[in-house]
Design a protein around this motif. Structure first.
Motif, PDB file in Angstrom:
ATOM      1  N   GLY A 365      94.023  70.710  25.983  1.00  0.00           N
ATOM      2  CA  GLY A 365      94.722  70.287  24.863  1.00  0.00           C
ATOM      3  C   GLY A 365      94.153  69.037  24.302  1.00  0.00           C
ATOM      4  N   PRO A 366      94.724  68.676  23.527  1.00  0.00           N
ATOM      5  CA  PRO A 366      94.136  67.217  23.059  1.00  0.00           C
ATOM      6  C   PRO A 366      95.218  66.202  24.021  1.00  0.00           C
ATOM      7  CG  PRO A 366      95.226  68.677  21.231  1.00  0.00           C
ATOM      8  CD  PRO A 366      95.740  69.421  22.203  1.00  0.00           C
ATOM      9  N   GLY A 367      94.646  64.969  24.212  1.00  0.00           N
ATOM     10  CA  GLY A 367      94.814  64.187  25.659  1.00  0.00           C
ATOM     11  C   GLY A 367      95.589  62.950  24.794  1.00  0.00           C
ATOM     12  N   PRO A 368      96.052  61.818  25.727  1.00  0.00           N
ATOM     13  CA  PRO A 368      96.301  60.966  25.150  1.00  0.00           C
ATOM     14  C   PRO A 368      95.210  59.784  24.444  1.00  0.00           C
ATOM     15  CG  PRO A 368      96.348  60.791  27.564  1.00  0.00           C
ATOM     16  CD  PRO A 368      95.280  62.342  27.179  1.00  0.00           C
ATOM     17  N   THR A 369      96.180  58.831  24.061  1.00  0.00           N
ATOM     18  CA  THR A 369      94.531  57.823  23.189  1.00  0.00           C
ATOM     19  C   THR A 369      94.798  56.446  24.683  1.00  0.00           C
ATOM     20  OG1 THR A 369      96.600  56.653  22.324  1.00  0.00           O
ATOM     21  CG2 THR A 369      95.145  57.940  20.698  1.00  0.00           C
ATOM     22  N   PRO A 370      93.557  55.616  24.354  1.00  0.00           N
ATOM     23  CA  PRO A 370      93.699  54.925  25.548  1.00  0.00           C
ATOM     24  C   PRO A 370      95.100  53.608  25.398  1.00  0.00           C
ATOM     25  CG  PRO A 370      91.310  55.099  24.921  1.00  0.00           C
ATOM     26  CD  PRO A 370      92.600  55.978  24.120  1.00  0.00           C
ATOM     27  N   HIS A 371      95.240  54.176  23.935  1.00  0.00           N
ATOM     28  CA  HIS A 371      96.328  52.818  23.404  1.00  0.00           C
ATOM     29  C   HIS A 371      97.108  53.460  24.519  1.00  0.00           C
ATOM     30  CE1 HIS A 371      98.840  49.886  21.503  1.00  0.00           C
ATOM     31  NE2 HIS A 371      99.740  51.046  21.028  1.00  0.00           N
ATOM     32  N   GLU A 372      98.036  54.837  24.023  1.00  0.00           N
ATOM     33  CA  GLU A 372      99.200  55.361  25.162  1.00  0.00           C
ATOM     34  C   GLU A 372      99.033  55.212  26.419  1.00  0.00           C
ATOM     35  OE1 GLU A 372     100.045  59.440  22.261  1.00  0.00           O
ATOM     36  OE2 GLU A 372      97.946  59.307  22.926  1.00  0.00           O
ATOM     37  N   ILE A 373      97.967  54.997  27.093  1.00  0.00           N
ATOM     38  CA  ILE A 373      98.160  55.426  28.127  1.00  0.00           C
ATOM     39  C   ILE A 373      98.229  54.184  29.300  1.00  0.00           C
ATOM     40  CG2 ILE A 373      96.394  57.274  28.672  1.00  0.00           C
ATOM     41  CD1 ILE A 373      94.523  55.382  29.628  1.00  0.00           C
ATOM     42  N   VAL A 374      98.149  53.030  28.602  1.00  0.00           N
ATOM     43  CA  VAL A 374      98.618  51.192  28.558  1.00  0.00           C
ATOM     44  C   VAL A 374      99.924  50.908  28.232  1.00  0.00           C
ATOM     45  CG1 VAL A 374      96.100  50.572  29.311  1.00  0.00           C
ATOM     46  CG2 VAL A 374      97.300  50.260  26.900  1.00  0.00           C
ATOM     47  N   THR A 375     100.522  51.844  27.549  1.00  0.00           N
ATOM     48  CA  THR A 375     101.837  51.164  26.507  1.00  0.00           C
ATOM     49  C   THR A 375     102.611  51.700  27.533  1.00  0.00           C
ATOM     50  OG1 THR A 375     101.368  52.579  24.370  1.00  0.00           O
ATOM     51  CG2 THR A 375     100.594  49.855  24.644  1.00  0.00           C
ATOM     52  N   ASP A 376     102.420  53.935  27.873  1.00  0.00           N
ATOM     53  CA  ASP A 376     103.421  53.716  27.967  1.00  0.00           C
ATOM     54  C   ASP A 376     104.306  54.002  29.341  1.00  0.00           C
ATOM     55  OD1 ASP A 376     103.853  55.750  26.321  1.00  0.00           O
ATOM     56  OD2 ASP A 376     103.175  57.639  26.451  1.00  0.00           O
ATOM     57  N   PRO A 377     103.381  53.376  30.220  1.00  0.00           N
ATOM     58  CA  PRO A 377     103.418  52.961  31.808  1.00  0.00           C
ATOM     59  C   PRO A 377     104.584  51.335  31.914  1.00  0.00           C
ATOM     60  CG  PRO A 377     101.406  53.200  31.521  1.00  0.00           C
ATOM     61  CD  PRO A 377     101.960  53.434  30.620  1.00  0.00           C
ATOM     62  N   GLY A 378     104.365  50.533  30.550  1.00  0.00           N
ATOM     63  CA  GLY A 378     104.665  49.623  30.295  1.00  0.00           C
ATOM     64  C   GLY A 378     106.220  50.073  29.851  1.00  0.00           C
ATOM     65  N   ARG A 379     106.425  50.913  28.921  1.00  0.00           N
ATOM     66  CA  ARG A 379     107.795  51.586  28.711  1.00  0.00           C
ATOM     67  C   ARG A 379     108.340  52.228  29.572  1.00  0.00           C
ATOM     68  NH1 ARG A 379     107.569  51.824  22.429  1.00  0.00           N
ATOM     69  NH2 ARG A 379     106.006  51.012  21.921  1.00  0.00           N
ATOM     70  N   ILE A 380     107.748  52.531  30.092  1.00  0.00           N
ATOM     71  CA  ILE A 380     108.830  53.388  31.428  1.00  0.00           C
ATOM     72  C   ILE A 380     109.318  52.122  32.398  1.00  0.00           C
ATOM     73  CG2 ILE A 380     108.752  54.266  33.306  1.00  0.00           C
ATOM     74  CD1 ILE A 380     106.216  57.081  32.257  1.00  0.00           C
ATOM     75  N   ARG A 381     108.276  51.207  32.506  1.00  0.00           N
ATOM     76  CA  ARG A 381     108.809  50.334  32.793  1.00  0.00           C
ATOM     77  C   ARG A 381     110.014  49.657  33.183  1.00  0.00           C
ATOM     78  NH1 ARG A 381     105.227  45.612  34.007  1.00  0.00           N
ATOM     79  NH2 ARG A 381     106.704  44.632  35.988  1.00  0.00           N
TER      80      ARG A 381
END
Length: 495
Positions: A365-381
């Motif tokens: 299925g559709p994958g994430p964007t490059p923006h998502e894969i760097v911002t989401d770890p920050g939000r989890i942190r």
């Protein structure tokens, strides 16, 4: 954080997608499966049981059956009961994506209730891209197998740029290793077609199925494509009906809760482990270990290897004692021997697993964007400064060479009721996934093992309530009148 799937919207979209797809035509095999000796990687069951293996040729793309073909490796342990007791075939899948299925027919069958072993030919198979079924190789995978690996928790612009670059290289390595022409077809949907080809080759009218973890997702995909071929189906430790990247993010949150429970449990046994008498003290001990390994890895064992060991340990409570002992051993003499086995990673099988895992997730299925894969770890942190992000496997799909425009259809109203099984506090496949997938499988029931914190339940946790309910469904077709709640074991003893 990227918007997580809203249950109602996602469920409606999946049902609509399934409705638009015609029910797949039954698979037709030119010749029946011929079984013979198995490779040495398949264990032998105790006598008088026997295991036999064979290969089935299937199209790379089942929608174009005259094109390129691949072989699927299949194993079978025949039912041990009388002909009158036989209920057909029970395909089994151990999870992943990327798990070997050929030996699983033997290892999982050994744990099944006797009534199930007597009733079913247990059928294992290596899914396409795995083991003996056109195995894929993604080479270096962007440095994934380098030891010590880079810190998997990117913090700061420089680390984020390096993280994005590694995911980009991983996608390129998989395109080169598997071939861009094959990437779209190494998918769950195509594997569901393979399952039906196995059924047809065995001359069976229905497919019984037991899928664990990713196997639950595969089973739900089969039910969407072949609802009238579904026999008795059990989906254990259920992956929710989400895009893979969203699933990975949800799992990372569940791991934080599981780790806090581990800290509390370790503190309750302070005399045994010596890591602190409350959650905060144990957490400080944990962080000292990770920070020490980040500053100075020990014989190729650094923060990536440490997080991998923690990830594996949190998923099964019987591994908690070893994890706590490993933390103490590092703090007392800088030893990592106790942690290293859980982080074991390299080798042909691991490389194949990791390659197939990414390829399947990115094909589904559709994958994430490059923006998502760097911002989401920050939000989890922001939830916890030091999360465990080892399970963020679909991040590389941001750079994938094939971008699917629709997600894999799961379940559907035409499928018969199935049993879903879940541990109440499983951090690997959180129980909310089972609750949401059940909405796509009308009439199905959820069996919950309460007060349990591990991944994998049926014929795994030794719970008589769960095992008897599932066996009754597989053998006699019993669908409970309502959802079932079974008393769980609670937290483990400190050995």
């Amino acid at each position: 954080m990227s918007a997580l799937p809203r249950p109602t919207a996602v469920l409606c979209a999946l049902v609509a997608a399934a409705a638009l797809l015609p029910t797949a035509a039954p698979a037709r095999a030119a010749t029946p499966l011929v079984f013979g000796a198995c490779p040495d990687s398949v264990p032998k069951p105790p006598a008088p049981d026997r295991v036999e293996c064979g290969h089935l040729t299937v199209p790379l793309d089942h929608r174009h059956p005259s094109g390129r073909r691949i072989e699927i490796a299949v194993s079978r342990v025949p039912a041990s009961g009388t002909p009158a007791e036989r209920r057909g075939i029970l395909l089994v899948n151990p999870g992943g994506p990327g798990g070997l299925g050929l030996p699983y027919a033997v290892t999982k069958r050994a744990k099944l209730p006797a009534s199930v072993r007597r009733s079913y030919d247990v059928i294992g198979f290596d899914p396409r891209g795995v083991g003996g079924s056109a195995p894929v190789d993604c080479g270096a995978m962007g440095g994934l197998f380098t030891a010590p690996g880079a810190d998997p928790v990117p913090a700061g612009p420089r680390a984020e740029r390096a993280y994005l670059a590694s995911q980009h290289r991983m996608a390129a390595d998989c395109a080169a290793g598997a071939g861009t022409d094959a990437l779209p077809y190494l998918s769950t949907e195509q594997t569901a077609y393979d399952m039906d080809a196995i059924r047809a080759a065995l001359g069976e009218p229905r497919t019984g199925f037991l899928g664990v973890s990713y196997g639950s997702y595969l089973g739900a995909a089969y039910a969407a494509r072949f609802p009238h071929r579904v026999g008795r189906m059990v989906l254990d430790s259920v992956v929710g009906p989400w895009d893979w990247y969203d699933f990975d993010v949800i799992q990372s949150r569940a791991l934080l809760a599981a780790r806090d429970t581990f800290f509390d449990w370790t503190a309750a046994h302070a005399d045994r482990f010596g890591l602190g008498g409350d959650r905060a003290a144990v957490r400080r001990s944990y962080l000292r270990v990770r920070q020490g390994l980040t500053a100075r890895p020990v014989n190729g064992f650094g923060p990536a290897e440490f997080d991998r060991a923690v990830y594996r340990a949190l998923g099964r409570t019987e591994r908690w004692t070893s994890l706590a002992d490993g933390l103490r051993a590092y703090l007392t003499d800088t030893a990592v021997d106790g942690l290293r086995p859980a982080a074991a990673f390299d080798g042909p099988q691991s490389r194949n697993y990791e390659a197939a895992n990414r390829i399947v997730k990115c094909a589904d299925g559709p994958g994430p964007t490059p923006h998502e894969i760097v911002t989401d770890p920050g939000r989890i942190r922001r939830l916890d400064p030091q999360p465990v992000l080892t399970g963020l496997e679909a991040t590389t799909c941001a750079y994938w060479h094939h971008r699917p425009d629709r997600r894999t259809a799961l379940g559907g109203p035409a499928a018969p009721p199935v049993l879903l099984v879940a541990s109440a506090h499983d951090p690997v496949t959180p129980i909310q996934g089972a609750r949401e997938l059940r909405e796509l499988l009308p009439g199905s029931r959820l069996i919950t093992l309460e007060n349990d914190y591990s991944h994998g339940v049926f014929a795994s946790r030794g719970n008589a309530c769960v095992d008897s309910a599932v066996a009754a469904h597989l053998v006699d077709g019993v669908v409970p009148a309502a959802d079932v709640r079974c008393a769980g074991p609670g937290l483990p003893a400190a050995k």
